[in-house]
Design a protein around this motif. Structure first.
Motif, short mmCIF file in Angstrom:
data_model
loop_
_atom_site.label_atom_id
_atom_site.label_comp_id
_atom_site.label_asym_id
_atom_site.label_seq_id
_atom_site.Cartn_x
_atom_site.Cartn_y
_atom_site.Cartn_z
N PHE A 215 0.83 -1.20 0.00
CA PHE A 215 0.00 0.00 0.00
C PHE A 215 0.87 1.26 0.00
N ASP A 216 0.36 2.33 -0.58
CA ASP A 216 0.98 3.63 -0.37
C ASP A 216 0.89 3.94 1.13
N VAL A 217 1.89 4.58 1.69
CA VAL A 217 1.92 4.81 3.14
C VAL A 217 0.69 5.58 3.61
N GLY A 218 0.36 6.66 2.95
CA GLY A 218 -0.78 7.47 3.37
C GLY A 218 -2.09 6.71 3.29
N VAL A 219 -2.28 5.96 2.23
CA VAL A 219 -3.51 5.20 2.05
C VAL A 219 -3.57 4.05 3.06
N GLY A 220 -2.49 3.32 3.22
CA GLY A 220 -2.47 2.21 4.17
C GLY A 220 -2.72 2.66 5.59
N TYR A 221 -2.10 3.76 5.97
CA TYR A 221 -2.30 4.28 7.33
C TYR A 221 -3.72 4.77 7.51
N ALA A 222 -4.26 5.44 6.49
CA ALA A 222 -5.65 5.92 6.57
C ALA A 222 -6.63 4.76 6.68
N LEU A 223 -6.40 3.71 5.91
CA LEU A 223 -7.26 2.53 6.00
C LEU A 223 -7.17 1.91 7.39
N TRP A 224 -5.95 1.76 7.89
CA TRP A 224 -5.73 1.13 9.19
C TRP A 224 -6.44 1.89 10.31
#
Length: 106
Positions: free
Chosen positions: A53-62
């Motif tokens: 995942f892109d860092v921003g997207v993965g963190y936002a999803l998490w």
């Protein structure tokens, strides 16, 4: 596989939220240990998911999925109130997560 890692990270992050609430400002030793261990596991699996995942997207999803999970667990098992405003907030977060996925996040 990255979705599996993200799911494990989310489940552990929900455990962090619940454990931290019960740790009473880290004065309850057992819940403090549970908070720290589940936080470490959540971070480990998030880091594996972020390989894809892109860092921003993965963190936002998490964070967003875990936040919704904590609200739902609180309402179902901890006697916390779930009113229409919280339900609306959950629906908005779910819509945002779906939007991230549709954007081709992973």
């Amino acid at each position: 596989m990255s979705w599996l890692y993200l799911a494990i990270a989310v489940i552990c992050e929900i455990a962090v939220g619940i454990s931290a609430g019960k740790a009473a400002g880290f004065t309850n030793f057992g819940w403090t240990i549970a908070t720290l261990i589940s936080g470490a596991i959540a971070t480990f699996f998030l880091s594996l998911a972020l390989l894809t995942f892109d860092v921003g997207v993965g963190y936002a999803l998490w964070t967003s999925i875990a936040g919704v999970g904590i609200v739902i667990v609180g309402a179902l098992f901890l006697g916390q109130r779930l009113d229409w405003r919280k339900a609306l907030g959950i629906a908005i977060v779910i819509g945002a997560v779906v939007g991230l996925q549709l954007s081709g996040a992973a």
